[in-house]
Design a protein around this motif. Structure first.
Motif, PDB file in Angstrom:
ATOM      1  N   GLU A   1      18.093  39.731  35.403  1.00  0.00           N
ATOM      2  CA  GLU A   1      17.820  39.889  33.907  1.00  0.00           C
ATOM      3  C   GLU A   1      18.254  38.573  33.177  1.00  0.00           C
ATOM      4  O   GLU A   1      17.916  37.948  32.215  1.00  0.00           O
ATOM      5  CB  GLU A   1      18.417  41.309  33.110  1.00  0.00           C
ATOM      6  N   LYS A   2      19.792  38.258  33.736  1.00  0.00           N
ATOM      7  CA  LYS A   2      20.703  37.457  33.233  1.00  0.00           C
ATOM      8  C   LYS A   2      19.881  35.901  33.452  1.00  0.00           C
ATOM      9  O   LYS A   2      20.051  35.044  32.522  1.00  0.00           O
ATOM     10  CB  LYS A   2      22.063  37.433  33.650  1.00  0.00           C
ATOM     11  N   LEU A   3      19.457  35.798  34.599  1.00  0.00           N
ATOM     12  CA  LEU A   3      18.688  34.458  34.887  1.00  0.00           C
ATOM     13  C   LEU A   3      17.409  34.247  34.055  1.00  0.00           C
ATOM     14  O   LEU A   3      17.392  32.826  33.583  1.00  0.00           O
ATOM     15  CB  LEU A   3      18.452  34.431  36.430  1.00  0.00           C
ATOM     16  N   VAL A   4      16.709  35.230  33.589  1.00  0.00           N
ATOM     17  CA  VAL A   4      15.542  35.308  32.977  1.00  0.00           C
ATOM     18  C   VAL A   4      16.006  34.663  31.707  1.00  0.00           C
ATOM     19  O   VAL A   4      15.566  33.942  30.764  1.00  0.00           O
ATOM     20  CB  VAL A   4      14.578  36.274  33.084  1.00  0.00           C
TER      21      VAL A   4
ATOM     22  N   ASP B   1       7.050  28.919  34.917  1.00  0.00           N
ATOM     23  CA  ASP B   1       6.207  29.872  35.692  1.00  0.00           C
ATOM     24  C   ASP B   1       7.082  31.052  36.129  1.00  0.00           C
ATOM     25  O   ASP B   1       6.630  32.157  36.219  1.00  0.00           O
ATOM     26  CB  ASP B   1       5.664  29.188  36.921  1.00  0.00           C
ATOM     27  N   ALA B   2       8.277  30.850  36.849  1.00  0.00           N
ATOM     28  CA  ALA B   2       9.375  31.580  37.078  1.00  0.00           C
ATOM     29  C   ALA B   2       9.670  32.586  36.033  1.00  0.00           C
ATOM     30  O   ALA B   2       9.924  33.925  36.314  1.00  0.00           O
ATOM     31  CB  ALA B   2      10.565  31.039  37.771  1.00  0.00           C
ATOM     32  N   ALA B   3       9.803  32.264  34.706  1.00  0.00           N
ATOM     33  CA  ALA B   3      10.005  33.101  33.640  1.00  0.00           C
ATOM     34  C   ALA B   3       9.429  34.355  33.675  1.00  0.00           C
ATOM     35  O   ALA B   3       9.724  35.591  33.341  1.00  0.00           O
ATOM     36  CB  ALA B   3      10.499  32.333  32.567  1.00  0.00           C
ATOM     37  N   VAL B   4       7.883  34.017  33.756  1.00  0.00           N
ATOM     38  CA  VAL B   4       7.017  35.002  33.390  1.00  0.00           C
ATOM     39  C   VAL B   4       6.910  35.919  34.440  1.00  0.00           C
ATOM     40  O   VAL B   4       6.998  37.329  34.272  1.00  0.00           O
ATOM     41  CB  VAL B   4       5.497  34.366  33.033  1.00  0.00           C
ATOM     42  N   THR B   5       6.984  35.652  35.886  1.00  0.00           N
ATOM     43  CA  THR B   5       6.977  36.189  36.925  1.00  0.00           C
ATOM     44  C   THR B   5       8.292  37.231  37.034  1.00  0.00           C
ATOM     45  O   THR B   5       8.037  38.611  37.021  1.00  0.00           O
ATOM     46  CB  THR B   5       6.660  35.611  38.054  1.00  0.00           C
ATOM     47  N   LEU B   6       9.614  36.632  36.842  1.00  0.00           N
ATOM     48  CA  LEU B   6      10.622  37.523  37.023  1.00  0.00           C
ATOM     49  C   LEU B   6      10.868  38.367  35.721  1.00  0.00           C
ATOM     50  O   LEU B   6      11.508  39.280  35.855  1.00  0.00           O
ATOM     51  CB  LEU B   6      11.742  36.488  37.244  1.00  0.00           C
ATOM     52  N   GLY B   7      10.413  37.883  34.700  1.00  0.00           N
ATOM     53  CA  GLY B   7      10.650  38.539  33.445  1.00  0.00           C
ATOM     54  C   GLY B   7       9.729  39.938  33.362  1.00  0.00           C
ATOM     55  O   GLY B   7      10.132  40.922  32.999  1.00  0.00           O
ATOM     56  N   LEU B   8       8.664  39.964  33.861  1.00  0.00           N
ATOM     57  CA  LEU B   8       7.775  40.959  34.035  1.00  0.00           C
ATOM     58  C   LEU B   8       8.259  41.985  35.176  1.00  0.00           C
ATOM     59  O   LEU B   8       8.415  42.977  34.965  1.00  0.00           O
ATOM     60  CB  LEU B   8       6.064  40.868  34.297  1.00  0.00           C
ATOM     61  N   LEU B   9       8.585  41.427  36.165  1.00  0.00           N
ATOM     62  CA  LEU B   9       9.318  42.182  37.095  1.00  0.00           C
ATOM     63  C   LEU B   9      10.485  42.945  36.393  1.00  0.00           C
ATOM     64  O   LEU B   9      10.684  44.122  36.977  1.00  0.00           O
ATOM     65  CB  LEU B   9       9.715  41.522  38.406  1.00  0.00           C
ATOM     66  N   ALA B  10      11.519  42.163  35.796  1.00  0.00           N
ATOM     67  CA  ALA B  10      12.559  42.866  35.286  1.00  0.00           C
ATOM     68  C   ALA B  10      12.206  43.801  34.153  1.00  0.00           C
ATOM     69  O   ALA B  10      12.830  44.885  33.947  1.00  0.00           O
ATOM     70  CB  ALA B  10      13.353  41.809  34.525  1.00  0.00           C
ATOM     71  N   VAL B  11      10.943  43.570  33.390  1.00  0.00           N
ATOM     72  CA  VAL B  11      10.609  44.617  32.341  1.00  0.00           C
ATOM     73  C   VAL B  11      10.454  45.843  33.411  1.00  0.00           C
ATOM     74  O   VAL B  11      10.829  47.251  32.721  1.00  0.00           O
ATOM     75  CB  VAL B  11       9.591  44.039  31.864  1.00  0.00           C
ATOM     76  N   GLY B  12       9.721  45.740  34.378  1.00  0.00           N
ATOM     77  CA  GLY B  12       9.265  47.247  35.236  1.00  0.00           C
ATOM     78  C   GLY B  12      10.607  47.808  35.728  1.00  0.00           C
ATOM     79  O   GLY B  12      10.767  49.150  35.793  1.00  0.00           O
TER      80      GLY B  12
END
Length: 309
Positions: free
Chosen positions: A43-46, A198-209
């Motif tokens: 979450e912090k990275l994103v 690209d990494a922001a979208v993928t990791l951001g959605l994983l973090a949302v879940g």
């Protein structure tokens, strides 16, 4: 207007990868043996690196027309204000104390930026990402001020410091300033920023879940359902109406409606917990709006497609 089943199916398939990533985040958090500290790091990275890079990259490369963006910002602000008013009107349905109600009120107008950027990219490409990024960045201060203002009247000083240091606001302002300057990003920088985006979208959605929590919904169940209806159905309808009045069209019109249809931000839970509010109740609303948005966002996207927005 009836929406052809083809548009509904196309919209569902368009959003399916994004909501599949959210679902994967839920599975990984509960069954992959990854500790809570891992997800906090993600979450912090994103939040501090990847997502600001995405916003800056999108806005710095966009041709920003203030005559186009000003009405979009106005629609966004008026829509959020409508959510706040409708949330206040629903207080008799909730049966909650002042602090618990203030905690949940923010769920009527706050928005999940990660999902917004992902959806905008699918619908409008680079122009959609730039429009949604600018809108979300512009609305973040107002959402935070409203939430903190209702949770604690004495919190304004701290709020000012937080807004000045907010990485999403900084990235939005920096990206818009770069765009207005007429400069161009050096060629080696472009792929670097794109990989971060690209990494922001993928990791951001994983973090949302991973951030979804069951919580509990104390007080009137009708009140909790009311807030979900306000956030996912009433606000997009209001944005649709306001967008027509403001003369929005194409990507900006769709951005306004989809922004209004976003589920509640997971940061609402963090704020409620930090300020001694009803964290579990907010967690339930975040989870409920995120799950329901898989259906409602699909419906709004199908309507926009059928409308030709």
């Amino acid at each position: 207007m009836a929406v052809p089943a083809l548009f509904v199916m196309q919209s569902f398939l368009l959003l399916l990868p994004d909501f599949a990533l959210i679902a994967l985040g839920v599975v990984l958090r509960h069954y992959a043996g990854l500790e809570e500290g891992f997800w906090q790091g993600v979450e912090k990275l994103v939040y501090f690196v990847l997502f600001p890079a995405l916003l800056f990259n999108a806005l710095a490369r966009a041709q920003i027309d203030l005559h186009t963006f000003a009405p979009l910002f106005a629609v966004g602000l008026l829509t959020m204000g409508s959510g706040l008013v409708l949330g206040l009107l629903g207080r008799p349905l909730m049966g909650l104390g002042a602090m618990a109600f203030a905690s949940r009120l923010q769920c009527a107008y706050r928005f999940n930026t990660y999902i917004g950027i992902a959806v905008a990219g699918k619908f409008g490409g680079a122009a959609g990402v730039a429009a949604m990024g600018a809108l979300c960045g512009a609305m973040v201060p107002f959402a935070n001020m409203a939430a903190v203002g209702f949770l604690a009247h004495h919190g304004q000083g701290r709020l000012g410091r937080e807004l000045v240091r907010n990485p999403l606001i900084i990235a939005t302002l920096a990206g818009m300033a770069f765009s207005f300057s007429g400069l161009h990003l050096p060629e080696p920088v472009l792929p670097f920023l794109q990989r971060l985006a690209d990494a922001a979208v993928t990791l951001g959605l994983l973090a949302v879940g991973a951030a979804l929590r069951g919580g509990r919904s104390e007080g009137g169940r009708l009140g909790a359902a009311y807030l979900c209806v306000v956030k996912l159905l009433a606000l997009p309808a209001i944005a649709w109406w306001l967008g027509g009045l403001m003369g929005l069209s194409g990507t900006t019109f769709a951005t306004a409606v989809l922004f209004a249809a976003l589920p509640t931000a997971s940061s609402a839970y963090i704020l409620a917990m930090r300020m001694g509010g009803d964290g579990p109740g907010v967690a339930w609303l975040i989870s409920a709006t995120t799950v329901a948005a898989a259906v409602t966002l699909t419906a709004w996207l199908a309507l926009l497609t059928a409308w030709g927005a």
